[in-house]
Enzyme design. Sequence first.
Site, mmCIF file in Angstrom:
data_model
loop_
_atom_site.group_PDB
_atom_site.id
_atom_site.type_symbol
_atom_site.label_atom_id
_atom_site.label_comp_id
_atom_site.label_asym_id
_atom_site.label_seq_id
_atom_site.Cartn_x
_atom_site.Cartn_y
_atom_site.Cartn_z
ATOM 1 N N HIS A 1 7.436 21.943 41.954
ATOM 2 C CA HIS A 1 7.714 20.595 41.441
ATOM 3 C C HIS A 1 6.851 20.293 40.217
ATOM 4 O O HIS A 1 6.310 19.203 40.077
ATOM 5 C CB HIS A 1 7.444 19.566 42.545
ATOM 6 C CG HIS A 1 7.816 18.157 42.179
ATOM 7 N ND1 HIS A 1 9.083 17.792 41.787
ATOM 8 C CD2 HIS A 1 7.063 17.012 42.136
ATOM 9 C CE1 HIS A 1 9.106 16.492 41.530
ATOM 10 N NE2 HIS A 1 7.898 15.999 41.730
ATOM 11 N N ASP B 1 13.835 16.260 41.421
ATOM 12 C CA ASP B 1 14.341 17.329 40.553
ATOM 13 C C ASP B 1 15.851 17.494 40.717
ATOM 14 O O ASP B 1 16.573 17.735 39.742
ATOM 15 C CB ASP B 1 13.636 18.654 40.871
ATOM 16 C CG ASP B 1 12.145 18.595 40.612
ATOM 17 O OD1 ASP B 1 11.746 17.924 39.644
ATOM 18 O OD2 ASP B 1 11.374 19.199 41.380
#
Length: 350
Positions: free
Chosen positions: A193, A166
């Site tokens: 996530h 990310d």
Amino acid sequence: MFQRFLRFTMKCQNPAKKFSTATQNNFKVCVIGSAGGIGQPLCLLLKQELMITYLNLYDIAKVNPGVNVDLSHVNTTPIVQAFTGCNVVVITAGMPRKPGMSREDLFGANAAVVYGFACAVACFSPCALVAIVTNPLNSMVPVFSEVLMRCGCYDPCKIFGVTTLDLVRASTFAGQISCADPSYLDIPVIGGHAGKTIVPLLSQSRPPLPSMTQEDIQKLTVRIQEAGTEVVKAKAGEGSATLSMAFAAARFVRSLLKGLSGEPVIECAYVRSCATDAAYFANPLVLGRYGIERNLGYGKLNAYEGKQLQEAVPILVKNIEDGVKYVIQKADIKPPTKCEPPKPPSKTKG
């Protein structure tokens, strides 16, 4: 404005990317799921890591012995061998995400995988730092942690959900918009996530990003949150993010090794936390000799980021509950009778 911004980026560098020749180079790392789409490129990247002496590969796939042999032909330092007494264990095993697959489908397939490997780590490498890549990560880290709790060897400072992808995506996409080198951008990403649990803190970018409209900020945020779907669609359903995930996992493992060798590093990861109502949460951490040295929290958020966080926490709480309930419903966990803690790395003679 962009010229000033570009000049500033040349003076700043992500601390996780700095290299030190003072680090030790005698660590043992195990990759579980080494024959998979993420596992193979990750092993290749780690085979080039000077801090690793032994690289252990494990996978139930028939091709895994071939992966071992293939990788052993690469003329770099790490020696390929079996799984026991590791300093770092990386879990990439499990079913990859496919088009149309619900979160429940992915959870059902991968929870049993993570559960089984948690029992193995408890027995063979109970003192290792564990980096979990398997999705859905928001639930897999609680599954792994609950198993170790019941085995009597749980240390919350040593269990990490790898959310580095990310951060990599955030800096890449922001760099594209600002015409800056993404490798010099450091943008914290907090929460979890998956989807809306991913909260990029663009306001905390180092160096600061050029001024953007709220519409541009929202578009960038959504792209970071949905980047996994972008890859799945681009591969026409034939795969998910493997190369970028391997790159991100290798970066995180490198940071763990630097911390173990006495060089503190700041990285974001999904860990046991008291930062919010969610029992697990991703934010910047200081990594050191024993895993998490200090949890840095997430600092001051702007109004948009605060709203994103408010929406993320209830989803995280539900994801975490799913993982905990899965372990509670299984009654076959027994504390390991034999454990082989890894020997501490010997001091490098200088």
